[in-house]
Design a protein around this motif. Structure first.
Motif, PDB file in Angstrom:
ATOM      1  N   THR A  21     -31.508 -59.419 -44.688  1.00 15.64           N
ATOM      2  CA  THR A  21     -30.722 -58.203 -44.896  1.00 15.64           C
ATOM      3  C   THR A  21     -29.415 -58.525 -45.603  1.00 15.64           C
ATOM      4  N   GLY A  22     -28.738 -59.586 -45.158  1.00 13.23           N
ATOM      5  CA  GLY A  22     -27.467 -59.971 -45.746  1.00 13.23           C
ATOM      6  C   GLY A  22     -27.573 -60.329 -47.211  1.00 13.23           C
ATOM      7  N   SER A  23     -28.730 -60.842 -47.627  1.00 16.29           N
ATOM      8  CA  SER A  23     -28.893 -61.271 -49.017  1.00 16.29           C
ATOM      9  C   SER A  23     -28.766 -60.118 -50.003  1.00 16.29           C
ATOM     10  N   LYS A  24     -28.899 -58.884 -49.518  1.00 16.23           N
ATOM     11  CA  LYS A  24     -28.854 -57.707 -50.386  1.00 16.23           C
ATOM     12  C   LYS A  24     -27.477 -57.037 -50.400  1.00 16.23           C
ATOM     13  N   LEU A  25     -26.486 -57.621 -49.706  1.00 14.02           N
ATOM     14  CA  LEU A  25     -25.198 -56.961 -49.513  1.00 14.02           C
ATOM     15  C   LEU A  25     -24.075 -57.650 -50.274  1.00 14.02           C
ATOM     16  N   SER A  26     -22.876 -57.074 -50.173  1.00 12.73           N
ATOM     17  CA  SER A  26     -21.690 -57.685 -50.765  1.00 12.73           C
ATOM     18  C   SER A  26     -21.295 -58.918 -49.970  1.00 12.73           C
ATOM     19  N   THR A  27     -20.418 -59.746 -50.530  1.00 14.55           N
ATOM     20  CA  THR A  27     -20.078 -61.010 -49.869  1.00 14.55           C
ATOM     21  C   THR A  27     -19.394 -60.796 -48.523  1.00 14.55           C
ATOM     22  N   LEU A  28     -18.531 -59.784 -48.391  1.00 13.81           N
ATOM     23  CA  LEU A  28     -17.855 -59.544 -47.119  1.00 13.81           C
ATOM     24  C   LEU A  28     -18.832 -59.041 -46.064  1.00 13.81           C
ATOM     25  N   GLU A  29     -19.777 -58.194 -46.479  1.00 10.70           N
ATOM     26  CA  GLU A  29     -20.799 -57.743 -45.538  1.00 10.70           C
ATOM     27  C   GLU A  29     -21.724 -58.901 -45.180  1.00 10.70           C
ATOM     28  N   GLN A  30     -22.003 -59.770 -46.145  1.00 12.21           N
ATOM     29  CA  GLN A  30     -22.788 -60.963 -45.850  1.00 12.21           C
ATOM     30  C   GLN A  30     -22.134 -61.794 -44.758  1.00 12.21           C
ATOM     31  N   MET A  31     -20.806 -61.884 -44.809  1.00  8.05           N
ATOM     32  CA  MET A  31     -20.068 -62.628 -43.790  1.00  8.05           C
ATOM     33  C   MET A  31     -20.342 -62.054 -42.404  1.00  8.05           C
ATOM     34  N   CYS A  32     -20.372 -60.729 -42.291  1.00  3.16           N
ATOM     35  CA  CYS A  32     -20.641 -60.091 -41.001  1.00  3.16           C
ATOM     36  C   CYS A  32     -22.028 -60.457 -40.498  1.00  3.16           C
ATOM     37  N   TYR A  33     -22.994 -60.469 -41.400  1.00  2.76           N
ATOM     38  CA  TYR A  33     -24.365 -60.771 -40.996  1.00  2.76           C
ATOM     39  C   TYR A  33     -24.544 -62.253 -40.672  1.00  2.76           C
ATOM     40  N   VAL A  34     -23.853 -63.128 -41.389  1.00  2.00           N
ATOM     41  CA  VAL A  34     -23.892 -64.551 -41.051  1.00  2.00           C
ATOM     42  C   VAL A  34     -23.265 -64.771 -39.679  1.00  2.00           C
ATOM     43  N   ALA A  35     -22.168 -64.055 -39.382  1.00  2.00           N
ATOM     44  CA  ALA A  35     -21.526 -64.163 -38.069  1.00  2.00           C
ATOM     45  C   ALA A  35     -22.478 -63.701 -36.969  1.00  2.00           C
ATOM     46  N   ALA A  36     -23.187 -62.598 -37.199  1.00  2.00           N
ATOM     47  CA  ALA A  36     -24.150 -62.103 -36.211  1.00  2.00           C
ATOM     48  C   ALA A  36     -25.287 -63.104 -36.031  1.00  2.00           C
ATOM     49  N   TYR A  37     -25.744 -63.688 -37.139  1.00  2.00           N
ATOM     50  CA  TYR A  37     -26.797 -64.702 -37.064  1.00  2.00           C
ATOM     51  C   TYR A  37     -26.320 -65.908 -36.256  1.00  2.00           C
ATOM     52  N   ALA A  38     -25.093 -66.355 -36.510  1.00  2.00           N
ATOM     53  CA  ALA A  38     -24.548 -67.507 -35.784  1.00  2.00           C
ATOM     54  C   ALA A  38     -24.467 -67.218 -34.294  1.00  2.00           C
ATOM     55  N   ALA A  39     -24.055 -66.004 -33.924  1.00  2.00           N
ATOM     56  CA  ALA A  39     -23.976 -65.639 -32.511  1.00  2.00           C
ATOM     57  C   ALA A  39     -25.361 -65.535 -31.887  1.00  2.00           C
ATOM     58  N   SER A  40     -26.335 -65.045 -32.661  1.00  2.00           N
ATOM     59  CA  SER A  40     -27.686 -64.861 -32.127  1.00  2.00           C
ATOM     60  C   SER A  40     -28.338 -66.188 -31.753  1.00  2.00           C
ATOM     61  N   ASN A  41     -27.869 -67.294 -32.340  1.00  2.00           N
ATOM     62  CA  ASN A  41     -28.427 -68.615 -32.023  1.00  2.00           C
ATOM     63  C   ASN A  41     -28.262 -68.966 -30.550  1.00  2.00           C
ATOM     64  N   TYR A  42     -27.339 -68.296 -29.851  1.00  2.00           N
ATOM     65  CA  TYR A  42     -27.056 -68.601 -28.441  1.00  2.00           C
ATOM     66  C   TYR A  42     -27.703 -67.591 -27.489  1.00  2.00           C
ATOM     67  N   SER A  43     -28.465 -66.646 -28.022  1.00  2.00           N
ATOM     68  CA  SER A  43     -28.933 -65.527 -27.212  1.00  2.00           C
ATOM     69  C   SER A  43     -29.859 -65.933 -26.075  1.00  2.00           C
ATOM     70  N   THR A  44     -30.552 -67.068 -26.206  1.00  2.00           N
ATOM     71  CA  THR A  44     -31.484 -67.476 -25.149  1.00  2.00           C
ATOM     72  C   THR A  44     -30.854 -68.422 -24.134  1.00  2.00           C
ATOM     73  N   THR A  45     -29.657 -68.924 -24.419  1.00  2.00           N
ATOM     74  CA  THR A  45     -29.087 -69.966 -23.556  1.00  2.00           C
ATOM     75  C   THR A  45     -28.714 -69.444 -22.173  1.00  2.00           C
ATOM     76  N   GLY A  46     -28.456 -68.145 -22.046  1.00  2.00           N
ATOM     77  CA  GLY A  46     -28.106 -67.602 -20.740  1.00  2.00           C
ATOM     78  C   GLY A  46     -29.248 -67.654 -19.748  1.00  2.00           C
ATOM     79  N   HIS A  47     -30.484 -67.785 -20.245  1.00  2.00           N
ATOM     80  CA  HIS A  47     -31.666 -67.810 -19.377  1.00  2.00           C
ATOM     81  C   HIS A  47     -32.242 -69.206 -19.194  1.00  2.00           C
ATOM     82  N   ARG A  48     -31.854 -70.142 -20.037  1.00  2.00           N
ATOM     83  CA  ARG A  48     -32.536 -71.436 -20.105  1.00  2.00           C
ATOM     84  C   ARG A  48     -31.600 -72.570 -19.701  1.00  2.00           C
ATOM     85  N   THR A  49     -31.946 -73.291 -18.664  1.00  2.00           N
ATOM     86  CA  THR A  49     -31.105 -74.395 -18.192  1.00  2.00           C
ATOM     87  C   THR A  49     -31.814 -75.745 -18.252  1.00  2.00           C
ATOM     88  N   ASN A  50     -33.084 -75.757 -18.678  1.00  2.00           N
ATOM     89  CA  ASN A  50     -33.800 -77.024 -18.825  1.00  2.00           C
ATOM     90  C   ASN A  50     -33.614 -77.572 -20.237  1.00  2.00           C
TER      91      ASN A  50
END
Length: 444
Positions: A104-133
């Motif tokens: 989605t970000g690839s189709k947007l302006s550079t500042l909007e791309q930044m928002c989507y990259v930030a969301a992607y970076a945050a999403s990398n941690y979405s499973t850690t709250g459930h996983r302790t092994n």
């Protein structure tokens, strides 16, 4: 206890919903239904929806961990009882569960791309709250591929490129984007908690705007190692830079505190243009959702910005996928994670799916898995000792010694920050098409 939100550095943001579900337990959470789950895509092969249930076997945690205080985690031999049936290479690949944000970000302006990259970076941690092994530590030369080009529009290859220090190199390409990263870390066990500090950068490139983003991952801490319920927190500041435009976003992951009025697992960031002027605010939580807002006005103070957002511009750009039914018995895996270790024909003989101890562990045969794990690690130690002896002999003779070289990656200097990184040199997918794995070492 109230969970009111306070805005960063004077930025006015929309109020958060109180999401705390357990009294004093920051590990309580659940994901909202996804707006678009990539794993539900109708195209491509039919993938598995379950893994064998995790055996409920008792283990004396303290008897193993008491001798580990202060030591580097990667050097501590751990039984599979503490593991989940995926490797670090598969765990790194798991970052791509929300790669649709990059498309989605690839189709947007550079500042909007930044928002989507930030969301992607945050999403990398979405499973850690459930996983302790912990995932399995890969062997030197181990690889993992995930080809989702047919249904999700991307493919990925990862390789363990160093043993000491342990390091993995990752390269993925999709529709309108490329992502690559080196993953290594330092870790320390301090008795009550274990902190994992990633080293290296993640890079995202959008050819449409010639944008090249990079960021460092933040610290993950596992609490209550010895006594109490294990829970995980992600905290720290992540600076995301567009090296093409010099636009930046500082994304702050707030540390959990029972006495804080901050929203648990809160993430917020200000996206600034090349002049340092705030243009967007990104906010949410790393386990549920991320929103973006346009900045309507600010106080013209670069050090202490006070911005007003346009609340009518609210746009939810990421929502966490819910866990599948029965996930608590399946290592708390998401549907995407369940698919990672599914057997697949045609992969390299070094692929994590083919690692026998990991497969035995997934199937619930833990005693056999622990025996096989020791065999594989002994085999790896024999190879390492032989190389060390060859190197020492070459040095005595004054001969040049060829250091270990990864199969699919090569070490280069990163043009954006000067750091040494492992760059994908190509050839993996071509080798797969030819069914030619002659370059691969015998590691299993």
């Amino acid at each position: 206890m109230p969970c009111n939100s306070t805005a960063p550095a004077g930025v006015h943001v929309a109020p958060f919903v109180n999401r705390r579900e357990g009294s004093g337990d920051p590990s309580s959470s659940s994901c909202a239904p996804p707006s678009n789950s990539g794993s539900d895509a109708p195209k491509g092969r039919q993938r598995r929806t379950t893994v064998p249930e995790r055996p409920d076997l008792p283990i004396n945690l303290w008897s193993i961990m008491k001798n580990c205080i202060g030591k580097e985690l990667s050097k501590i031999p751990m039984p599979v009882n503490f593991s989940e049936p995926i490797s670090v290479l598969q765990r790194v690949t798991e970052d791509l569960e929300y790669a649709d944000l990059l498309e989605t970000g690839s189709k947007l302006s550079t500042l909007e791309q930044m928002c989507y990259v930030a969301a992607y970076a945050a999403s990398n941690y979405s499973t850690t709250g459930h996983r302790t092994n912990k995932p399995f530590n890969p062997l030197l030369g181990e690889t993992y591929e995930f080809d989702r080009m047919e249904d999700l529009g991307w493919r990925s290859v990862t390789e363990q490129v160093s043993h000491h220090p342990p390091a993995a190199a990752h390269h993925a390409e999709g529709r309108g984007w490329t992502m690559y990263q080196d993953f290594t870390m330092t870790s320390r066990f301090r008795g009550k908690y274990l902190s994992v500090i990633p080293i290296g950068f993640t890079h995202v490139v959008f050819p449409s705007t010639n944008s090249h983003f990079s960021y460092r991952k933040i610290t993950t801490t596992v609490h209550n190692i010895i006594v109490g319920k294990l829970w995980i927190d992600n905290h720290g500041e992540m600076e995301i830079t567009n090296h093409t435009t010099n636009e930046k976003c500082v994304l702050k992951f707030s540390p959990y505190s029972y006495f804080s009025r901050e929203q648990p697992r809160k993430v917020y960031g200000i996206v600034r243009d090349s002049e340092g002027i705030p243009k967007y605010v990104v906010q949410g939580t790393w386990d549920k959702s991320i929103d973006m807002f346009k900045v309507a006005s600010w106080n013209n103070n670069h050090e202490k910005p006070k911005a007003e957002i346009d609340e009518t511009s609210l746009k939810r750009i990421w929502t966490c996928h819910p866990l599948p039914k029965g996930a608590e018995k399946m290592h708390n895996f998401t549907q995407f994670t369940i698919e990672l270790n599914e057997p697949e024909e045609g992969v390299a003989p070094t692929d994590s799916r083919l690692r026998p101890d990991q497969r035995l562990m997934e199937n619930g045969e833990w005693d056999e898995a622990n025996k096989k794990k020791l065999e594989i690690e002994d085999k790896q130690r024999v190879v390492r000792r032989r190389r060390e002896a060859e190197k020492e002999l070459a040095m005595k003779r004054g001969d040049k010694y060829e250091e270990y070289e990864p199969t699919w990656f090569t070490r280069v200097q990163d043009e954006s920050n000067g750091a040494l990184i492992h760059q994908y040199k190509g050839g993996y997918w071509e080798a797969k098409e030819r069914h030619d794995w002659s370059k691969c070492p015998d590691i299993f």
